[in-house]
Motif scaffolding. Structure first.
Motif, PDB file in Angstrom:
ATOM      1  N   LEU A 166      33.673  88.640  95.345  1.00 44.50           N
ATOM      2  CA  LEU A 166      33.893  89.578  94.434  1.00 44.50           C
ATOM      3  C   LEU A 166      35.498  90.170  94.135  1.00 44.50           C
ATOM      4  O   LEU A 166      36.076  90.360  93.120  1.00 44.50           O
ATOM      5  CB  LEU A 166      33.177  90.898  94.609  1.00 44.50           C
ATOM      6  N   LEU A 167      36.145  90.116  95.195  1.00 43.45           N
ATOM      7  CA  LEU A 167      37.568  90.523  94.937  1.00 43.45           C
ATOM      8  C   LEU A 167      38.296  89.268  94.187  1.00 43.45           C
ATOM      9  O   LEU A 167      39.190  89.669  93.373  1.00 43.45           O
ATOM     10  CB  LEU A 167      38.299  90.389  96.617  1.00 43.45           C
ATOM     11  N   LEU A 168      37.882  87.998  94.401  1.00 47.39           N
ATOM     12  CA  LEU A 168      38.553  87.075  93.805  1.00 47.39           C
ATOM     13  C   LEU A 168      37.873  86.689  92.213  1.00 47.39           C
ATOM     14  O   LEU A 168      38.299  86.216  91.684  1.00 47.39           O
ATOM     15  CB  LEU A 168      38.142  85.640  94.525  1.00 47.39           C
ATOM     16  N   GLY A 169      37.219  87.627  91.999  1.00 47.63           N
ATOM     17  CA  GLY A 169      36.593  87.514  90.613  1.00 47.63           C
ATOM     18  C   GLY A 169      35.384  86.603  90.281  1.00 47.63           C
ATOM     19  O   GLY A 169      35.028  86.089  89.207  1.00 47.63           O
TER      20      GLY A 169
ATOM     21  N   LEU B 103      45.473  91.055 101.780  1.00 48.83           N
ATOM     22  CA  LEU B 103      45.846  92.228 102.513  1.00 48.83           C
ATOM     23  C   LEU B 103      46.402  93.486 101.567  1.00 48.83           C
ATOM     24  O   LEU B 103      46.242  94.471 101.590  1.00 48.83           O
ATOM     25  CB  LEU B 103      46.409  92.376 103.649  1.00 48.83           C
ATOM     26  N   ASN B 104      47.387  92.880 100.498  1.00 42.96           N
ATOM     27  CA  ASN B 104      48.119  93.627  99.643  1.00 42.96           C
ATOM     28  C   ASN B 104      47.578  93.772  98.097  1.00 42.96           C
ATOM     29  O   ASN B 104      48.158  94.042  97.262  1.00 42.96           O
ATOM     30  CB  ASN B 104      49.435  93.118  99.535  1.00 42.96           C
ATOM     31  N   ALA B 105      46.420  93.244  98.038  1.00 42.61           N
ATOM     32  CA  ALA B 105      45.603  93.377  96.830  1.00 42.61           C
ATOM     33  C   ALA B 105      45.666  94.914  96.116  1.00 42.61           C
ATOM     34  O   ALA B 105      45.546  95.703  96.846  1.00 42.61           O
ATOM     35  CB  ALA B 105      44.121  92.702  96.874  1.00 42.61           C
ATOM     36  N   PRO B 106      45.975  94.783  94.818  1.00 42.55           N
ATOM     37  CA  PRO B 106      46.325  96.090  94.262  1.00 42.55           C
ATOM     38  C   PRO B 106      44.819  97.113  94.568  1.00 42.55           C
ATOM     39  O   PRO B 106      45.031  98.259  94.752  1.00 42.55           O
ATOM     40  CB  PRO B 106      46.443  95.827  92.797  1.00 42.55           C
TER      41      PRO B 106
END
Length: 167
Positions: A78-81, A157-160
């Motif tokens: 889901l984070l990666l779309g 880890l630094n994903a907005p």
């Protein structure tokens, strides 16, 4: 864009060549690799062990207490779309990544094992994968049937969305 095909090497082979990566199955069509030097551990845990927090983005599955440490677990797909993990899952396969004092659990469909390949075979993902994926990638490798995405743990880890909701 045509990339040269490269066959990865499992640890079972006699002569291990290249850097080790943890291979993860995100969904039926997508496999990714995480550099082992930033992967702390892998575990399979019951979905009921996650503490769901209200008003958080859907990619944040919840908090996990593992060995007296508490960290967030995300749905990596889901984070990666990509298509998210199924809601019917009773357990999660989780790869824990760590950088300095930050740890994050990446919930995936399956952990496939450790593979090795030299960094030189990693190609730019630009023009090969969807543009939404490229901020989270170190690159990609064309394999026989699919493209292996090489994740950047620091970028995840630094994903907005994580920085905005977890800071």
């Amino acid at each position: 864009m045509n990339l040269p095909s490269f066959e990865t090497q499992t640890l079972r082979s006699k002569k291990a060549v290249g850097d080790p990566y943890l291979q993860l199955q995100i969904n039926s069509q997508t496999q990714v690799a995480l550099p082992m030097n930033m992967t702390q551990e892998v575990l399979i845990t019951s979905a009921s062990r996650l503490t769901i927090m209200p008003n958080m983005p859907p990619c944040l599955l919840g908090l996990l207490n593992q060995r007296s440490r508490i960290f967030w677990v995300i749905d990596l797909a889901l984070l990666l779309g990509l298509q998210p993990l199924g809601l019917e899952l009773q357990q999660y396969s989780i790869a824990i990544i760590r950088s300095r004092n930050n740890a994050l659990g990446l919930a995936v469909e399956a952990v496939k094992g450790v593979i090795r390949f030299p960094k030189e075979v990693i190609q730019s993902p630009i023009g090969t994968v969807e543009p939404e994926l490229t901020p989270y990638l170190q690159g990609c490798i064309a394999q026989e049937r699919q493209i292996l995405l090489i994740l950047s743990p620091e970028a995840i880890l630094n994903a907005p969305i994580l920085q905005h909701n977890l800071s």
